[in-house]
Design an enzyme around this catalytic site. Sequence first.
Site, PDB file in Angstrom:
ATOM      1  N   PRO A 286       0.809  -1.225   0.000  1.00 19.75           N
ATOM      2  CA  PRO A 286       0.000   0.000   0.000  1.00 19.75           C
ATOM      3  C   PRO A 286       0.839   1.269   0.000  1.00 19.75           C
ATOM      4  CG  PRO A 286       0.001  -1.007   2.169  1.00 19.75           C
ATOM      5  CD  PRO A 286       0.711  -1.963   1.272  1.00 19.75           C
TER       6      PRO A 286
ATOM      7  N   ASP B  16      13.762 -12.641   7.296  1.00 22.38           N
ATOM      8  CA  ASP B  16      13.951 -12.798   8.746  1.00 22.38           C
ATOM      9  C   ASP B  16      13.143 -13.939   9.357  1.00 22.38           C
ATOM     10  OD1 ASP B  16      15.759 -10.671   8.877  1.00 22.38           O
ATOM     11  OD2 ASP B  16      14.142  -9.205   9.099  1.00 22.38           O
TER      12      ASP B  16
END
Length: 340
Positions: A53, A114
């Site tokens: 977004p 991660d």
Amino acid sequence: MSQTFRDPQSGGSLIVAWQAKARSILIVGGGAVAAGRVFNALEADANVTVVAPKLCPELEYRAQAQQITWRNRTFEDSDLDGSDMVLTAISDARESRRIADTCKQRRIPVNAADINDLCDFWFMSTHRDHSVQIAVSTNSKAPRLANRIRRQIASSLPRGTGQAVEQIGRLRKRIREADPRPENSKRRMTWLTQLCDYWPIEQLAKLDSDNIDSLLDAYVQDHDPQSVRIHSASESSGMPSPVLRSRTLTPDTPNTGEPNRGRLILVGAGVGDPELLTVRAHRALKEADIVLADKLIPEAVLDIIDCEIYTARKFPGAASEAQDDLYRRGLEELAKGKCV
């Protein structure tokens, strides 16, 4: 069986160079990590779509430059349609896990930033110089250290390494065009291997169109690449130009004036079994700063060496050049005070 071979060391990754050109890579996220992933994908000539977004400044620039396709919203499962690879780089670990699980169900390779247990593959610390790409992986155990290792490797490369690869690529293409016969593939490979192994990288980087023409003529006329003399632009301008051929080193080679503070130790490999080497041989190999080895030295002996190993490769018609190469490297290291 009496013959034994080296046992594989488990726990590694299968290192490949994936050809991503024109492949569709989906990246979920619009931050700095996503920008790094986008850059890597674009360098591989992939078609990149970013779903987020909001974009960081770098990704805004790439979207405006039409380098990427931007879907200005949050991720939807339909975004996976037609994707060859998916990279997630979002802070929502739960959503990242859901996306990764969906990718696995659809057999799409996925990397979740991660979250190691979700990744089908990891990104490595890379160095790029033209077509040369060097990657270092610690298998996600010490990524910061991987960066340091990569920088040290890159700093040790001869100047012009990437350009040398480009020039050899041009020459290789010309040779294949001039001699496309399948039965001559071994000859082409042997000739180019001699060139790559014995010419200084810095000089390969300086090859121009005329030089490549000269080398092509040498190949067609079946001349050894060591016999080719290259005239560079510097030579025509009155500056001395190096001759790109091996210098024969003998006991009568003149002293450069540098004090020889190094130590040279000769170690025989015996029958090739490291357990049968003498205690003194073991000690010498362990204390050495660099080991110069012939191509015929068994891997089992090389495996006990901790320092740098410089191997001279021998090919038909070029054995003496390979020996000269070992002499040259040995003298260089001895002049630095190294134990060779």
